[in-house]
Every structure is written in C-alpha cells, then in structure tokens.
Motif scaffolding. Structure first.
Motif, PDB file in Angstrom:
ATOM      1  N   UNK A 169       0.804  -1.152  -0.066  1.00 53.95           N
ATOM      2  CA  UNK A 169      -0.006   0.126   0.031  1.00 53.95           C
ATOM      3  C   UNK A 169       0.978   1.077   0.060  1.00 53.95           C
ATOM      4  N   UNK A 170       0.909   2.170  -1.095  1.00 54.23           N
ATOM      5  CA  UNK A 170       1.813   3.425  -1.393  1.00 54.23           C
ATOM      6  C   UNK A 170       1.179   4.723  -0.729  1.00 54.23           C
ATOM      7  N   UNK A 171      -0.123   4.500  -0.194  1.00 52.17           N
ATOM      8  CA  UNK A 171      -0.818   5.789  -0.053  1.00 52.17           C
ATOM      9  C   UNK A 171       0.086   6.577   0.996  1.00 52.17           C
ATOM     10  N   UNK A 172       1.080   6.066   2.029  1.00 48.68           N
ATOM     11  CA  UNK A 172       1.917   7.022   2.809  1.00 48.68           C
ATOM     12  C   UNK A 172       3.384   6.931   2.436  1.00 48.68           C
ATOM     13  N   UNK A 173       3.730   6.596   1.054  1.00 48.26           N
ATOM     14  CA  UNK A 173       5.325   6.293   0.891  1.00 48.26           C
ATOM     15  C   UNK A 173       5.897   7.752   1.090  1.00 48.26           C
ATOM     16  N   UNK A 174       5.301   8.814   0.740  1.00 49.15           N
ATOM     17  CA  UNK A 174       5.937  10.045   1.022  1.00 49.15           C
ATOM     18  C   UNK A 174       6.521  10.324   2.237  1.00 49.15           C
ATOM     19  N   UNK A 175       5.980   9.741   3.350  1.00 52.92           N
ATOM     20  CA  UNK A 175       6.224   9.940   4.644  1.00 52.92           C
ATOM     21  C   UNK A 175       7.495   9.065   5.062  1.00 52.92           C
ATOM     22  N   UNK A 176       7.711   8.001   4.160  1.00 58.18           N
ATOM     23  CA  UNK A 176       8.863   7.276   4.228  1.00 58.18           C
ATOM     24  C   UNK A 176       8.323   6.034   4.904  1.00 58.18           C
ATOM     25  N   UNK A 177       7.106   5.626   5.059  1.00 58.71           N
ATOM     26  CA  UNK A 177       6.244   4.566   5.682  1.00 58.71           C
ATOM     27  C   UNK A 177       5.619   3.842   4.554  1.00 58.71           C
ATOM     28  N   UNK A 178       5.664   2.462   4.672  1.00 59.10           N
ATOM     29  CA  UNK A 178       4.963   1.468   3.985  1.00 59.10           C
ATOM     30  C   UNK A 178       4.037   0.643   4.525  1.00 59.10           C
ATOM     31  N   UNK A 179       2.889   0.143   4.003  1.00 58.35           N
ATOM     32  CA  UNK A 179       2.197  -0.720   4.596  1.00 58.35           C
ATOM     33  C   UNK A 179       2.009  -1.903   3.768  1.00 58.35           C
ATOM     34  N   UNK A 180       1.462  -3.144   4.194  1.00 53.13           N
ATOM     35  CA  UNK A 180       1.271  -4.239   3.218  1.00 53.13           C
ATOM     36  C   UNK A 180      -0.265  -4.716   3.567  1.00 53.13           C
ATOM     37  N   UNK A 181      -0.842  -5.277   2.435  1.00 48.94           N
ATOM     38  CA  UNK A 181      -2.367  -5.527   2.372  1.00 48.94           C
ATOM     39  C   UNK A 181      -3.025  -6.035   3.538  1.00 48.94           C
ATOM     40  N   UNK A 182      -1.864  -6.798   4.221  1.00 48.27           N
ATOM     41  CA  UNK A 182      -2.333  -7.525   5.440  1.00 48.27           C
ATOM     42  C   UNK A 182      -1.258  -7.476   6.548  1.00 48.27           C
ATOM     43  N   UNK A 183      -1.525  -7.291   7.697  1.00 48.18           N
ATOM     44  CA  UNK A 183      -0.527  -7.126   8.888  1.00 48.18           C
ATOM     45  C   UNK A 183       0.059  -8.396   9.254  1.00 48.18           C
ATOM     46  N   UNK A 184      -0.840  -9.435   8.864  1.00 48.94           N
ATOM     47  CA  UNK A 184      -0.275 -10.925   9.112  1.00 48.94           C
ATOM     48  C   UNK A 184       0.736 -11.384   8.114  1.00 48.94           C
ATOM     49  N   UNK A 185       1.791 -12.385   8.580  1.00 47.01           N
ATOM     50  CA  UNK A 185       2.373 -13.050   7.420  1.00 47.01           C
ATOM     51  C   UNK A 185       3.728 -12.400   7.158  1.00 47.01           C
ATOM     52  N   UNK A 186       4.127 -11.048   7.103  1.00 48.42           N
ATOM     53  CA  UNK A 186       5.105 -10.225   6.559  1.00 48.42           C
ATOM     54  C   UNK A 186       5.880  -9.832   7.662  1.00 48.42           C
ATOM     55  N   UNK A 187       7.084 -10.064   8.212  1.00 47.96           N
ATOM     56  CA  UNK A 187       7.591  -9.505   9.355  1.00 47.96           C
ATOM     57  C   UNK A 187       8.832  -8.738   8.916  1.00 47.96           C
ATOM     58  N   UNK A 188       9.409  -8.931   7.659  1.00 49.12           N
ATOM     59  CA  UNK A 188      10.439  -8.332   7.065  1.00 49.12           C
ATOM     60  C   UNK A 188      10.188  -7.575   5.673  1.00 49.12           C
ATOM     61  N   UNK A 189      10.757  -6.456   5.487  1.00 49.89           N
ATOM     62  CA  UNK A 189      10.717  -6.068   4.285  1.00 49.89           C
ATOM     63  C   UNK A 189      12.245  -5.368   3.788  1.00 49.89           C
ATOM     64  N   UNK A 190      12.550  -5.386   2.385  1.00 49.96           N
ATOM     65  CA  UNK A 190      13.642  -5.116   2.098  1.00 49.96           C
ATOM     66  C   UNK A 190      13.645  -3.978   0.789  1.00 49.96           C
ATOM     67  N   UNK A 191      14.353  -2.894   0.771  1.00 50.35           N
ATOM     68  CA  UNK A 191      14.457  -1.924  -0.051  1.00 50.35           C
ATOM     69  C   UNK A 191      15.742  -2.231  -0.980  1.00 50.35           C
ATOM     70  N   UNK A 192      15.724  -2.429  -2.048  1.00 54.09           N
ATOM     71  CA  UNK A 192      17.143  -2.355  -3.017  1.00 54.09           C
ATOM     72  C   UNK A 192      17.005  -1.144  -3.735  1.00 54.09           C
ATOM     73  N   UNK A 193      17.918  -0.256  -3.794  1.00 50.07           N
ATOM     74  CA  UNK A 193      17.950   1.053  -4.320  1.00 50.07           C
ATOM     75  C   UNK A 193      18.357   0.874  -5.763  1.00 50.07           C
TER      76      UNK A 193
END
Length: 894
Positions: A681-705
């Motif tokens: 979910x990219x609705x708040x990307x400008x604040x530097x925060x990202x959200x997934x479609x569900x809070x369950x199941x995903x514990x780590x995110x990685x960003x590749x520049x």
C-alpha cells in the motif's frame, strides 16, 4: 544513526562493497574483532548494522568456539556490555539473518533452511577448537576422508568415525564443516589454503590429509538411503524429527536403486505423506541434481505408522518402498545412540556399536537402571542411559539391549496393496524377504546370518524361514542371528486380503473386504467421520459438523490375542475440490498464491475423466490442458505449469493470476492462484512509511536502491513499527527509488513493487525505462557500472532468500530487446558465477521462463560477436566453455 563496523572494514580493505567472499577471508585481527564486539556491546537494536552481527557470528565460530553444541544464546552471552539491556538473543539472531541476506549468503538448504549453520560456517573453520584438539581432529578427518563422503550422513552416524572427536564436538555443525574441508581436498580446491596456512598446527593437518588422499582408491558409492529419526531433549520436553540423508546429486543407476524403480524421466518429485520433499532433475551430463523444497523439519506426532513415501514421475504415482526401515513408538521400548550433545539417533534392533546407548520406554515397562521422565508427543516416557547391557521387563516379557557390540541393520521388503498407505510394521503377502547391512552400510551375504520365525504371542518353537512353504496369516515374530548377536522384528502377513471401493462421493464411500479369513478388520472412528458395517461392507461418512475430508482412514487387523496391525486405509471420498492439509475445503474465491500451495491437494473422482485447464487471466489465449491421473494429488506438483503461465504477463501487476479450471462432465470448479500473498500500500510512501495489504505473515521488508547505476545494490532492511505495523526507511537513507520486496515466510511473500519516495513531474514510463536500460547496456563495455549493477541484481534474483522473478527489474526485461544484448548478458553473467551447474541448470532456465525468451534463439553471428568481446575483455580461458553455445533456431523475438 546506524553505525556500521562492516562499512569501516570494507574501507580498510580498499573495497567499496562486499565482493561475495566468505566472511573469514576478511582476516579480522584480534584487535578488529574486539572493535566489532564493542560496537555490539553498546549499540542499540535500531542502530546496529545487521552485517556487523552476521560478521560477529562467523568470527565467533572461527576464533571463540571451544566445544559443545553452539547456540544462539551462547553467542549472545559472549557479547556482554549493555547488550542484555538493549536487545535479546532473538533480536540478535534476527539481525544476523538480515545481515546474511544483505550480504547475499547462499543459505544451506536441505529439509529446511539452515540459517544458523550458514552464519557460523561463513567463519570457515573453528581454528581455536581444532588447535586445542589437533590429534582428535586429524584422526577424525582421516577417517572421514577414507569414506570420501558426499553428505554428512555418510559418516556422522558411524561411531567408528565420530569416536575420534571429543564428545563436545560431535554435532551437526562440526560435521558440516568437516565435510566442506574434506571435499575441498578431494576436489583439489584451494578454498581453505589461506585459512589453513594461518595456523601451523592446522596447516600440518591439511598436509597430512592431502598426502593421504593421493594414495586412496576411489570408493564405490553405496546406495542404501541414510534416513534416521533424531530425538532432541530440552528441559524435560522431547521432540523427534526425521532426517533424510539424500545426496546433492546421483547417477541414474544410483537414484534408481534408492527409489526402487528404473528412472527414465528427466524429473522426479519425491513426497512424504503428500509433502513435497525434493525434486530430482536430470542434468546434461546424465546425472540427477537434488533440489530441496521442504522448508520445515518433519516432527513426529506419536503415530507409529511408517511415513508414506512416493514419487510423481510424469504425473504417475510410484511407491518408494523400504525408504525408511524403522519408526519410533510410544508403546514399545526403543534403542537410541548418541548423535550429538543433546540429540540421539534411533537404532533398529537391540544392539548398538556405540560405547553407550539409551532406552526410551513407556511406563508399563520396568527397569532397574536409573531413569528420567520427559514428555514426548503428549505422553510421559522413561529414559535410561546405559553402557554394556540393560534389561527391561513387562509381565512375562523380557528384553535385553546391548551397547558396544558389532551391530547390523536390516529391512523387510514390504509387499502391500495400493489401498494400504502406511502401517505400524512391515506388511507382507505370503512371503518374507529380508536384507541385512553392516555398520558401514554394506550389504551382508545371506549365508552369514539366519532368520527364524513364529506366530506372535504363541509359545511354539522358532522355525527357519528357509524351511517355510506357507507363511501363517497374522503377526509374525522374526529372530535374526549373526555372529552371536540376536535381533528381533515383526511383520504382518495379510495373505490374499483385498478391498474393493464402491458408492464413492464427496461425503461418503463404501468398501468390501474379501479373503479376510480369520482376520478381524476394524475401522477406528475419529472426529472427522463415522462408519457402519453391513454384510461385510463398510460405509464411511463424514460428519456434517466438520465438512473435512481426511486423506486416510485409520483401521486395524487382528487375529485373536495377537498384536494388531494398525494402518492408514486410503480414503475413497471423491469429487472435484481443493483441500488443505487438514482436509478443509478451499473455496473458489479464496486467495491462493505460489507460496502457499504446499499442503494443498487436488481431489477428483474415481473412474471419471477429470480435466484441468490452466490459463492466465491477462493472457487467456495460452492454455495448458491436462487429464488428472491421480485421485488425490498434491497441488504443488503443478507449480511449474502455474509459474510458466503466470510469467506470460507482468508479475508486477496485481491482476495477474492463473486460473485452475476443473471439469468433470458438466461440473466445473474454478480457482485463482496469484504470484504473491501480499501487495504494498503506497498511500503513505511520501512519509517514508509503507504498509502491506495485511498485517499478518510479513515480518521483514527490504528495499533495493535502483536510482543511479552504482553496483552497490545491497538490500536495505526496513524498520517495522510495532505500533501501526508499518515499515519505515532508515533515517540515514539517501536513495529515493527502490524495489521493495520481502523474504518468503511460511507461504507469505510480498509482490515486489517499485517505490519512488519523491513525486516527480513527468515520470518516465516503464517502457521508456526498459528501453533506456537496454541502450545503456548495449553502448557500454563490461567494466562500466551498468553491468556491475546488472550482476548484483542477478545475484539477488537467484538468491533463495527472496525467490523473486528476474522480470522484477527492468534491467532484465531490456535483455529481450535484441539478440546481441542477450548474448552479451548470458556470457557476462556466466563468467561471473562460480557455480556453473546452478547457473546452467537452475538460474538460466528460470530467467528464460520468466522473461519469455530462450537463449538458443540468439543469432549465431551475435554469439560470435559476444564471444570475441568476452575473449578480448576477460581472456581466452572462458572461450572453450561457451564455444559451442551459438546456434540459431528461430529469430530473436525482439
């Protein structure tokens, strides 16, 4: 602000990024290690570079391991300082794994992914421990070298080899380390020479091993499977897991011997109780490579039925018999021998060649030796360790077990009908055939042992198996005698007993038992179904309250007061459905993804043609149509076809799904499978925060520049905000364009997504980006940053940690634009890969499938041009490897 010791280390070594070397090759001095440790002592969890933690794990193993089973808690405690206030052992291990992903470790994978073992082995060898135990290690490694092992199972279960090690060093990680060292010597590799030469005593060990190998004769590989049950005891709780000792590769004949049938196909899927364990894939040299798929240990649940192993070959189910020759029991005593500091291995029979052993037995058995009580699969069990012999009694029964004797192993060839899936003892029909093996796994001649039999619980005399004409029906005791050692076993002869199914539906089925004779056939009721019996016809019906379809029906056979045969009868429920591992129905609108196909099974109707049509929602013209041959089939067996269709459209499009349409006559069921379980979910990307479609199941995110063309594309772990479950970029982040992705966890995985933290006017379209990358790659030589960038992205895509398609990145999509660029990329990537087998048999086919191309479509003149360029740029050493690569088939699609 994150303080990175690893970054400072790179600067000291004159590097701008990690170059993929094992961490031990950075050769940290004692002072450098102390500085690294200080960073962790006083660092706070959010400010520690995960790469520092991965480095600490590896250096701890190299410099400070002193014996015993290495543990995450032990490494955590070794840091000291304020660490106990700032973070936990669990936090530290999580950071270490993140660091491993950032450094693109190739995780050791067998039945599950061995993260901890990989982190330690990045340290190379435990130099301090080997120095302190030089003679022990030398004798052990010489004995291992004699075996010329392919896996640690080749020697780890042989007490005549492991006895040379100190008891505290007899563990899996030492064995794995020793295997890598010995194999490097066998293969003439110089991988560890620098490390070995850094220590005089270890250098002497290396020289002795190399000298010894020059006079060894090549060992003939034995093909008996080395599969064992391991018991782990911790704080009064015991767990038993199954360990499969499969090699990384096999010859056709070797694999055929292990599986028990002549293998001709190019691919063979191995299943355990409908759980995909691995796939054997044929390589160009004719041998088969083992690709592991299981991601969790198989923990024993107390069911003493033997696990069911089978293969799917060209969608035909073939039973794998005698793959495992024993199973634990909570009802009978069992013999165990030590495998490591807190693990024990199940031994078949009543004698072990180890100096000491242990007995696991239920409360209704008695023993004069001291014992402890622990819980196993919900049952209190007694445990007695002993040396020499130990006697157990129960009413009139008396069992004597021995240690430090010349033992043997054996199995009874099972001959059972297809409706009988697995049982608590070997099942035979009319005759018995046994095979014996010595402690080295070598087959023993039948002339060297004698087998006698009698009906179980009957006081008649033993009769020689060689003299039998008609084997009695029911439970039969076997006595196996060799060189004064006696072992006992049991089999169950079902004679001509047979079952015939009828009236099968989704909710009920019937079966008739014939040729039962004096055997008493019973169905064991449970919470999923009821059963009835009328004129020798059993009817099984699901309970309305459950609406679950079991895979099998627990049943039993008994003859008088004999020990009964308890077995799993194949369930005859039929109808079009997809079921989960618990037998629950998967609804047609339920979200399915490539990551959660494990455990799902396809149920169809018996004696009815069931057609499966697969197609892509965005490109429905291409279809795969199959006739389902098996009444019950794991859905994961269709993964390759699903992936092939999924890649027909853009994997970054959330509407891209594969439809599975089942048809039986006029009845149709339809399911959709997406590539990923979560989207961003990219609705708040400008604040530097990202959200997934569900809070369950995903514990780590990685960003590749991906902005700029720097070859340093290290995945950046995002910080999870526990309050709102959002993921935040580190404060020191200087990039603004990323591909955000996740690792795969228990079937959950995020769809990779391009993220631009800054809203730009007139953003470049995807097509324009692809064309731009293609132009830059075409116009630049291999030493330019754009090519280094491509190589780093390639290494990320092929990493097991992320398991993402190559088409995630526009750089790879640009390779489809013209033939010459594809040829250059193929050769450049190949030259920069050490593991050529993995490149040619895994990575390149995946890239072709993903991008919708075939490299053999490249024009011959483009191969010649690219080869000439590589020869000039990299030298002539690589030219013979690719000299026969070029041949033109159809024109390049671009």
């Amino acid at each position: 602000m994150r303080v990175s010791y690893f970054y400072k280390l790179l600067q000291k070594r004159g590097l701008d990024k990690h170059d993929g070397r094992p961490l031990w090759k950075y050769n940290l001095t004692s002072e450098e290690f102390d500085n690294l440790k200080s960073n962790l002592k006083y660092g706070e969890i959010e400010n520690i570079d995960p790469r520092d933690v991965a480095l600490y794990f590896s250096e701890w193993w190299k410099k400070h391991y002193i014996g015993g089973f290495p543990s995450k808690d032990g490494i955590y405690s070794s840091i000291g300082g304020n660490s106990k206030y700032n973070y936990s052992s669990k936090d530290l291990y999580k950071l270490a794994k993140q660091g491993g992903r950032m450094l693109k470790f190739k995780w050791i994978t067998k039945q599950n992914t061995l993260f901890f073992k990989t982190l330690l082995l990045q340290g190379g060898l435990p130099l301090s421990h080997i120095s302190e135990n030089k003679s022990n290690y030398l004798n052990f490694l010489l004995a291992v070298l004699e075996v010329q092992p392919e896996t640690i199972e080749s020697f780890a279960f042989n007490p005549n080899i492991t006895k040379f090690l100190p008891a505290s060093s007899q563990n899996d990680i030492i064995y794995e380390n020793s295997l890598v060292l010995v194999q490097s010597i066998m293969n003439g590799e110089k991988e560890f020479d620098q490390l070995l030469e850094s220590n005089r005593e270890i250098e002497e060990i290396s020289k002795t091993l190399k000298d010894k190998f020059t006079v060894l004769k090549k060992v003939r590989r034995e093909t008996k499977p080395k599969n064992y049950w391991l018991l782990h005891i911790d704080n009064g709780i015991a767990k038993i897991k199954l360990r499969l000792g499969l090699s990384n590769s096999y010859t056709r004949n070797g694999l055929s011997e292990i599986l028990g049938f002549h293998l001709l196909a190019t691919e063979c899927q191995l299943y355990q109780n409908d759980r995909l364990v691995c796939v054997f894939r044929k390589r160009i040299d004719g041998n088969y490579k083992t690709d592991w798929y299981a991601h969790k240990d198989f923990i024993w649940d107390g069911d003493d039925s033997m696990p069911d192993f089978y293969c799917l070959v060209n969608e035909e189910r073939i039973e794998v018999k005698n793959f495992l020759n024993s199973t634990p029991s909570i009802y009978e005593p069992s013999l165990w021998t030590k495998f490591s500091e807190n693990e024990w291995r199940l031994i078949k029979g009543r004698g072990s060649s180890d100096r000491s052993a242990a007995i696991l037995y239920p409360n209704n058995w008695r023993c004069d030796n001291n014992h402890v009580i622990f819980n196993l699969a919900g049952n209190d069990m007694k445990w007695s360790e002993f040396e020499g012999e130990i006697i157990l009694t129960k009413e009139a029964e008396k069992h004597t077990y021995y240690s430090n004797v010349e033992s043997f192993d054996w199995y009874i060839e099972e001959v059972k009908p297809t409706w009988l899936l697995r049982a608590n003892m070997p099942v035979v029909q009319k005759k018995i055939k046994a095979h014996l093996f010595n402690v080295k796994g070598e087959k023993i001649s039948a002339s060297k042992y004698n087998i006698s039999y009698k009906l179980h619980s009957v006081l008649n005399n033993w009769s020689s198996l060689n003299d039998v004409n008609i084997l009695p029906i029911g439970c039969i005791d076997l006595k196996i005698e060799m060189d004064g050692l006696i072992a006992y076993d049991m089999v169950y002869n079902i004679g001509d007993l047979n079952l015939e199914y009828s009236n099968c539906s989704i909710a009920r089925f019937s079966f008739q038992v014939s040729n039962c004779g004096q055997l008493d056939f019973n169905v064991i009721e449970n919470e999923l179904y009821t059963w009835g019996l009328y004129k020798n016809i059993f009817t099984i019906e699901t309970k309305n309250i459950s609406l679950r379809i079991p895979k099998s029906i627990k049943s039993s056979l008994k003859l008088g007061n004999q020990k009964g045969l308890y077995f799993h009868l194949k369930a005859g429920f039929q109808g079009m459905a997809i079921l989960d591992n618990e037998g629950n129905f998967i609804s047609e609108n339920q979200n399915l993804s490539l990551g959660n196909l494990f455990g799902l099974r396809l149920l169809t109707s018996l004696n009815v043609d069931t057609t499966l049509t697969l197609k892509n929602t965005l490109n429905p013209e291409v279809k795969i149509i199959k006739t389902i041959k098996n009444h019950s089939q794991p859905l994961i067996s269709l993964r390759d076809e699903i992936v092939r269709l999924y890649y027909l459209a853009d994997i970054m499009d959330y509407e891209n799904k594969v439809v599975l349409e089942l048809r039986e006559g006029r009845n149709i069921s339809s399911y959709k499978v997406s590539g990923f379980s979560h989207v961003l979910n990219l609705s708040s990307k400008n604040s530097g925060t990202l959200y997934t479609s569900s809070e369950e199941g995903i514990s780590n995110l990685f960003a590749i520049p991906i902005n700029g063309l720097s070859s340093d594309v290290t995945p950046i772990p995002l910080i999870k905000n526990l309050k709102d479950q959002g993921f935040e970029f580190p404060k020191e982040n200087v990039h603004h364009k990323f591909i955000v992705l996740s690792e795969k966890e228990d079937g959950h995985q995020l769809m990779p997504r391009f993220v631009n933290l800054i809203d730009e006017f007139g953003m470049v379209s995807k097509e324009e980006r692809i064309e731009s990358f293609g132009k830059q790659l075409s116009e630049n030589s291999f030493d330019k940053p754009i090519w280094g960038h491509l190589l780093e992205l390639f290494n990320i895509c092929k990493s097991d940690a992320y398991d993402i398609p190559f088409s995630t990145f526009d750089q790879f999509r640009s390779l489809t634009l013209n033939s010459k660029l594809a040829a250059r990329a193929f050769l450049f990537l190949g030259i920069n890969q050490e593991d050529r087998d993995t490149l040619l048999y895994n990575d390149i086919p995946e890239m072709e499938k993903d991008l919708g191309i075939c490299f053999h479509w490249v024009n011959q003149k483009d191969w010649s041009s690219a080869l000439e360029e590589c020869e000039l740029f990299f030298g002539k050493d690589y030219f013979p490897l690719y000299g026969n690569a070029g041949h033109s088939i159809p024109p390049w699609p671009g």
